[in-house]
Design a protein around this motif. Structure first.
Motif, PDB file in Angstrom:
ATOM      1  N   ALA A  16     -12.958  31.255  36.820  1.00 39.18           N
ATOM      2  CA  ALA A  16     -14.038  32.158  36.228  1.00 39.18           C
ATOM      3  C   ALA A  16     -15.355  31.913  36.488  1.00 39.18           C
ATOM      4  O   ALA A  16     -16.195  32.488  36.077  1.00 39.18           O
ATOM      5  CB  ALA A  16     -13.413  32.380  34.762  1.00 39.18           C
ATOM      6  N   ALA A  17     -15.709  30.975  36.918  1.00 35.02           N
ATOM      7  CA  ALA A  17     -16.982  30.192  37.179  1.00 35.02           C
ATOM      8  C   ALA A  17     -17.845  31.085  37.744  1.00 35.02           C
ATOM      9  O   ALA A  17     -19.056  31.145  37.211  1.00 35.02           O
ATOM     10  CB  ALA A  17     -17.071  28.909  37.990  1.00 35.02           C
ATOM     11  N   CYS A 169     -13.238  40.911  20.529  1.00 36.13           N
ATOM     12  CA  CYS A 169     -12.348  40.443  21.666  1.00 36.13           C
ATOM     13  C   CYS A 169     -11.595  41.686  22.195  1.00 36.13           C
ATOM     14  O   CYS A 169     -11.415  41.573  23.565  1.00 36.13           O
ATOM     15  CB  CYS A 169     -11.581  39.365  21.406  1.00 36.13           C
ATOM     16  N   LYS A 170     -10.848  42.400  21.486  1.00 34.56           N
ATOM     17  CA  LYS A 170     -10.139  43.470  21.991  1.00 34.56           C
ATOM     18  C   LYS A 170     -10.742  44.669  22.704  1.00 34.56           C
ATOM     19  O   LYS A 170     -10.185  45.153  23.581  1.00 34.56           O
ATOM     20  CB  LYS A 170      -9.266  44.070  20.855  1.00 34.56           C
ATOM     21  N   ALA A 171     -11.926  44.849  22.309  1.00 30.19           N
ATOM     22  CA  ALA A 171     -12.706  45.908  22.817  1.00 30.19           C
ATOM     23  C   ALA A 171     -13.364  45.519  23.818  1.00 30.19           C
ATOM     24  O   ALA A 171     -14.046  46.498  24.797  1.00 30.19           O
ATOM     25  CB  ALA A 171     -13.376  46.810  21.512  1.00 30.19           C
ATOM     26  N   VAL A 172     -13.980  44.476  23.926  1.00 32.46           N
ATOM     27  CA  VAL A 172     -15.238  44.090  24.980  1.00 32.46           C
ATOM     28  C   VAL A 172     -14.789  42.849  25.787  1.00 32.46           C
ATOM     29  O   VAL A 172     -14.742  42.928  27.349  1.00 32.46           O
ATOM     30  CB  VAL A 172     -16.620  43.774  24.225  1.00 32.46           C
ATOM     31  N   VAL A 173     -14.456  41.822  25.058  1.00 27.64           N
ATOM     32  CA  VAL A 173     -14.355  40.565  25.964  1.00 27.64           C
ATOM     33  C   VAL A 173     -13.063  40.525  26.838  1.00 27.64           C
ATOM     34  O   VAL A 173     -13.405  40.080  27.748  1.00 27.64           O
ATOM     35  CB  VAL A 173     -14.307  39.366  24.899  1.00 27.64           C
ATOM     36  N   GLN A 174     -12.042  40.829  26.207  1.00 23.47           N
ATOM     37  CA  GLN A 174     -10.778  40.755  26.852  1.00 23.47           C
ATOM     38  C   GLN A 174     -10.686  41.942  28.156  1.00 23.47           C
ATOM     39  O   GLN A 174      -9.922  41.582  29.284  1.00 23.47           O
ATOM     40  CB  GLN A 174      -9.554  41.034  26.058  1.00 23.47           C
ATOM     41  N   ALA A 176     -13.398  43.018  29.834  1.00 23.95           N
ATOM     42  CA  ALA A 176     -14.198  42.543  30.888  1.00 23.95           C
ATOM     43  C   ALA A 176     -13.772  41.562  31.713  1.00 23.95           C
ATOM     44  O   ALA A 176     -14.032  41.316  33.099  1.00 23.95           O
ATOM     45  CB  ALA A 176     -15.754  42.015  30.075  1.00 23.95           C
ATOM     46  N   GLY A 177     -13.076  40.433  30.611  1.00 28.76           N
ATOM     47  CA  GLY A 177     -12.515  39.212  31.444  1.00 28.76           C
ATOM     48  C   GLY A 177     -11.278  39.794  32.317  1.00 28.76           C
ATOM     49  O   GLY A 177     -11.036  39.325  33.537  1.00 28.76           O
ATOM     50  N   THR A 178     -10.522  40.737  31.814  1.00 26.88           N
ATOM     51  CA  THR A 178      -9.490  41.209  33.036  1.00 26.88           C
ATOM     52  C   THR A 178     -10.050  42.047  34.330  1.00 26.88           C
ATOM     53  O   THR A 178      -9.435  41.681  35.417  1.00 26.88           O
ATOM     54  CB  THR A 178      -8.868  42.208  32.333  1.00 26.88           C
ATOM     55  N   LEU A 179     -11.091  42.828  34.040  1.00 22.45           N
ATOM     56  CA  LEU A 179     -11.684  43.347  35.325  1.00 22.45           C
ATOM     57  C   LEU A 179     -12.119  42.114  36.439  1.00 22.45           C
ATOM     58  O   LEU A 179     -11.999  42.606  37.513  1.00 22.45           O
ATOM     59  CB  LEU A 179     -13.024  44.060  34.884  1.00 22.45           C
ATOM     60  N   THR A 180     -12.399  41.125  35.862  1.00 25.23           N
ATOM     61  CA  THR A 180     -12.875  39.940  36.599  1.00 25.23           C
ATOM     62  C   THR A 180     -11.752  39.215  37.316  1.00 25.23           C
ATOM     63  O   THR A 180     -12.060  38.393  38.243  1.00 25.23           O
ATOM     64  CB  THR A 180     -13.884  39.015  36.088  1.00 25.23           C
ATOM     65  N   GLY A 181     -10.386  39.570  36.986  1.00 24.83           N
ATOM     66  CA  GLY A 181      -9.325  38.843  37.188  1.00 24.83           C
ATOM     67  C   GLY A 181      -8.887  37.361  36.458  1.00 24.83           C
ATOM     68  O   GLY A 181      -8.345  36.751  36.702  1.00 24.83           O
ATOM     69  N   TYR A 186      -9.598  34.875  29.047  1.00 23.98           N
ATOM     70  CA  TYR A 186     -10.312  35.408  27.961  1.00 23.98           C
ATOM     71  C   TYR A 186      -9.272  35.678  26.710  1.00 23.98           C
ATOM     72  O   TYR A 186      -9.552  35.698  25.538  1.00 23.98           O
ATOM     73  CB  TYR A 186     -10.885  36.694  28.370  1.00 23.98           C
ATOM     74  N   ARG A 187      -8.016  35.925  27.100  1.00 22.70           N
ATOM     75  CA  ARG A 187      -6.898  35.938  26.033  1.00 22.70           C
ATOM     76  C   ARG A 187      -6.898  34.575  25.237  1.00 22.70           C
ATOM     77  O   ARG A 187      -6.606  34.478  24.345  1.00 22.70           O
ATOM     78  CB  ARG A 187      -5.586  36.332  26.574  1.00 22.70           C
ATOM     79  N   HIS A 188      -7.048  33.454  26.059  1.00 26.55           N
ATOM     80  CA  HIS A 188      -6.949  32.317  25.704  1.00 26.55           C
ATOM     81  C   HIS A 188      -8.125  31.803  24.563  1.00 26.55           C
ATOM     82  O   HIS A 188      -8.078  31.390  23.699  1.00 26.55           O
ATOM     83  CB  HIS A 188      -6.884  31.056  26.629  1.00 26.55           C
TER      84      HIS A 188
END
Length: 242
Positions: A16-17, A169-174, A176-181, A186-188
């Motif tokens: 993710a870096a 987290c459910k609406a934004v963070v996760q 966005a993290g999924t889109l970057t692979g 981000y679930r962690h």
């Protein structure tokens, strides 16, 4: 539940870096809050003559915050993720800032030795397998009356704060993290906050590690009740109590 540990977690941060800075920059107050926590150390004389440890420096955002609070100090910045550390090292730094690749649990083996006048740890303790051991090691690295500032997502214990954290987290963070692979990371990170100490519990954990004068200070904005600064001192009384 997705909770990553040790090598798996470091590998997830490595992956993710490259996108990490871009994602956290979208978090309102992220950098300002780091600077606020660093300022709360109240380091004198701009840090002149002081030696500071930035433990869990990531891509260097916390290092920059510490440098802003103490521009004249020597700073040793440490992280377990080689990928995150490479991003940090690639940024322009003045003399006096050095980076070390090491897990928080194995600082001595990497040549990181005290005493330090202050330790700054941002987003670290909920991501280590044994936070008590790391707190005791930090206590041992500090000079007498050295200062600790922990900047951390620790929920207040109020249901409303837990609901806000879950919604963000459910609406934004996760997503966005999924889109970057980087969905697993981000679930962690969601669960690492939801399942970690409340703010009061982490303050008690810090006291049990031998620190004194432990205080818990909030952040403004939507992070109120979710992000806190923990301030503590390694004074002589604390040393006698160990």
């Amino acid at each position: 539940m997705t909770v990553l540990r040790d090598d798996t977690l470091s590998a997830a941060f490595d992956h993710a870096a490259r996108t990490y800075d871009r994602l956290v920059a979208a978090n309102p107050g992220y950098h300002a809050h780091l600077r606020r926590s660093a300022r709360r150390l109240r380091l004198p004389r701009g840090g002149a003559g002081l030696r500071l440890l930035d433990l869990g420096c990531g891509t260097g955002a916390s290092t920059a915050a510490l440098r802003h609070a103490a521009p004249l100090a020597e700073i040793v910045a440490v992280d377990a993720s080689a990928g995150m550390l490479a991003q940090a090292e690639a940024k322009p730094w003045p003399p006096g800032v050095t980076f070390v690749h090491a897990p928080a649990e194995h600082l001595a083996q990497a040549g990181v030795k005290g005493p330090f006048d202050a330790v700054f740890a941002a987003y670290l303790f909920r991501n280590v397998a044994d936070p008590d051991t790391v707190l005791h090691q930090v206590r041992a690295l500090l000079a007498p009356r050295g200062r600790l500032a922990v900047h951390e997502y620790t929920l207040s214990g109020r249901l409303t704060d837990r609901l806000v954290w879950t919604a963000v987290c459910k609406a934004v963070v996760q997503p966005a993290g999924t889109l970057t692979g980087d969905g697993p990371l981000y679930r962690h990170l969601f669960h690492s906050v939801a399942d970690f100490d409340t703010a009061d519990a982490f303050a008690d954990r810090t006291r049990r590690a031998g620190f004194s004068g432990v205080r818990v200070l909030p952040m403004p904005g939507w992070q109120t009740g979710i992000v806190h600064t923990f301030l503590a001192s390694a004074d002589d009384a604390a040393a006698d109590a160990r």
